[in-house]
Write an enzyme that holds these catalytic residues in place. Structure first.
Site, mmCIF file in Angstrom:
data_model
loop_
_atom_site.group_PDB
_atom_site.id
_atom_site.type_symbol
_atom_site.label_atom_id
_atom_site.label_comp_id
_atom_site.label_asym_id
_atom_site.label_seq_id
_atom_site.Cartn_x
_atom_site.Cartn_y
_atom_site.Cartn_z
ATOM 1 N N GLY A 21 0.719 -1.285 -0.158
ATOM 2 C CA GLY A 21 -0.178 0.219 -0.357
ATOM 3 C C GLY A 21 0.978 1.282 -0.153
ATOM 4 C CB CYS A 47 -15.059 2.204 -29.811
ATOM 5 S SG CYS A 47 -14.045 2.051 -31.621
ATOM 6 N N PRO A 66 4.484 -5.354 -0.516
ATOM 7 C CG PRO A 66 6.842 -4.088 -0.920
ATOM 8 C CD PRO A 66 5.860 -5.711 -0.182
HETATM 9 C C1 PLP Z 1 -2.399 -5.345 -3.715
HETATM 10 C C2 PLP Z 1 -2.530 -5.915 -3.006
HETATM 11 C C3 PLP Z 1 -0.899 -5.288 -2.719
HETATM 12 C C4 PLP Z 1 -0.111 -4.387 -3.437
HETATM 13 O O1 PLP Z 1 -0.609 -2.936 -2.824
HETATM 14 P P1 PLP Z 1 0.430 -1.729 -3.081
HETATM 15 O O2 PLP Z 1 -0.618 -0.815 -3.139
HETATM 16 O O3 PLP Z 1 0.536 -2.157 -5.198
HETATM 17 O O4 PLP Z 1 1.659 -2.169 -2.587
HETATM 18 C C5 PLP Z 1 -0.530 -6.270 -0.917
HETATM 19 N N1 PLP Z 1 -1.854 -7.428 -0.432
HETATM 20 C C6 PLP Z 1 -2.485 -7.673 -0.948
HETATM 21 C C7 PLP Z 1 -3.276 -8.316 -0.477
HETATM 22 C C8 PLP Z 1 -2.995 -6.516 -2.033
HETATM 23 O O5 PLP Z 1 -4.317 -7.066 -2.609
#
Ligand code: PLP
Length: 412
Positions: A239, A342, A274
């Site tokens: 995240g 389109c 990550p």
């Molecule tokens: C998408 C996701 C991530 C990675 O998220 P980022 O924002 O790209 O770091 C990690 N864990 C889970 C469970 C996810 O769904």
């Protein structure tokens, strides 16, 4: 910091001019920088050096097998969300004991595949899923490691489509249900509760929501301990955000310091998942200008990449920086950069001030290394782009461009 920089007015991917890449591999083209991947992974990983930890790259951000292999060689584990991603991770040579499996809808077949491969753990998102893992592992005579994904009800202050840890989201378990889940898991024969997990969203640009979620998960883990349920792992998901435009997310070092400070004496091994922060700015999408279309009302740059190649602008109204590969001094005009699909939603940029470009020129769309190729499709029967990895002055074709044959292959 990434390795897509101009030299003498021409954009390079590491030591290779991007125009040369398009001549060799065609357009549109995804280009990844190996040095940037390694640098981002090492920076992130070293931010947690003072703690027993494992960094599991989120395969859904960029699942190319060559990319995964490169990260696995740096020591990365993988976070997967499907049987297909498990297949990709294994194909890249990732050790199963470095794989964690998230997602709300794991099917019986997917669970069986992951149990057979003996992955580290399932991040379980509902009580029925827990029972299904118990049943499938039982039928195989195995024991599956699980952690329950807690929904801590924290607002990550990001785009609603990528907020995942609020109480009305489909993800994870509310604390009361999670407690019930751990009690249940403790009594099961074929699952072993070994961790606790959360992932509150993507493209977070402040540390506070992470710390708020961490505090809630730690409190919860203490309650479990008091009940005699001892865990080994705490998984904080992914995240951490990146700079697309003018966002100023915390540096991984700062993020790591905050988390390490809070977890130092907890006796838990930390897992991180990550995606974007490792791969987002390690890739660009190169596209050729097909036409410049000026109307009395609006100017359009029509390019050969479209929403099927990079859907983020259409899906999340995301900003991606765009520059011409040849960076000479030219007057700027306000344009929409659009693809040939389109749909009026098919755009890469809207109302953007760009240097006046000509048909045939190459544009670079930055920050395309995460949720770029992995979200691409064949809409409008368009062929999916090729992917290349540049490493210094070396280039490898990491995935060839699709052909018309590929398009109809499955249609027997
Ligand atoms: C998408 C996701 C991530 C990675 O998220 P980022 O924002 O790209 O770091 C990690 N864990 C889970 C469970 C996810 O769904």
């Amino acid at each position: 910091m990434h390795h897509f920089q101009p030299k003498d007015g021409l954009l390079y991917a590491e030591d290779v001019p991007v125009t040369e890449l398009v001549e060799r591999f065609g357009s549109p083209l995804y280009v990844y920088s190996a040095a940037t991947f390694r640098r981002h992974f090492q920076q992130f990983d070293s931010a947690f050096a003072d703690l027993d930890h494992m960094v599991c790259f989120s395969v859904k951000a960029n699942g190319n097998v060559h990319v995964l292999k490169m990260l696995a060689e740096q020591g990365a584990g993988m976070d997967i969300v499907s049987g297909g991603e498990l297949h990709r991770a294994l194909a890249a040579g990732v050790e199963p004991k470095k794989i964690v499996y998230s997602g709300v809808g794991k099917t019986e077949a997917e669970i069986r595949y992951a149990v057979e491969q003996d992955i580290l753990m399932f991040n379980v998102e509902s009580l029925p899923e827990l029972e299904e893992i118990e049943r499938v592992a039982g039928a195989l005579g195995r024991k599956a490691g699980v952690s329950l994904r807690i929904n801590p009800d924290v607002d990550p202050k990001t785009h609603p489509y990528i907020s995942t840890g609020m109480k009305n989201n489909k993800f994870g378990l509310e604390m009361g249900q999670a407690l019930e889940g751990y009690r249940l898991a403790q009594r099961m024969e074929h699952v072993e509760p070994i961790g606790v997990d959360c992932h509150i969203g993507s493209q977070l640009t402040t540390i506070e929501p992470f710390m708020e979620a961490l505090d809630k998960v730690l409190d919860f883990e203490k309650n479990l301990r008091a009940e005699g349920i001892g865990l080994r792992y705490i998984d904080l998901g992914g995240g951490l955000g990146i700079t697309y435009n003018e966002e100023a997310p915390p540096h991984p070092k700062e993020f790591g310091a905050a988390i390490v400070g809070r977890l130092k004496n907890e006796g838990l091994k930390l897992i991180l998942e990550p995606g974007r922060v490792i791969s987002g700015n390690a890739g660009v999408l190169l596209t050729k200008v097909t036409y410049v279309k000026k109307t009395p009302f609006k100017n359009f740059i029509i390019v050969d990449a479209a929403m099927n190649d990079l859907v983020r602008p259409s899906l999340y109204q995301s900003y991606h920086r765009i520059t011409p590969a040849r960076q000479s001094d030219r007057p700027e005009i306000v344009v929409d950069v659009v693809g040939p699909i389109c749909e009026s939603g098919d755009f890469l940029a809207k109302e953007r001030s760009l240097p006046e470009v000509e048909a045939g020129e190459i544009l670079a769309v930055f920050s395309a290394g995460a949720y770029g190729f992995t979200m691409s499709s064949n809409y409008n029967a368009r062929l999916r782009a090729a992917e290349v990895i540049v490493d210094g002055d070396k280039t490898i074709l990491a995935r060839r461009r699709e052909t018309y044959e590929d398009l109809v292959r499955g249609e027997l």
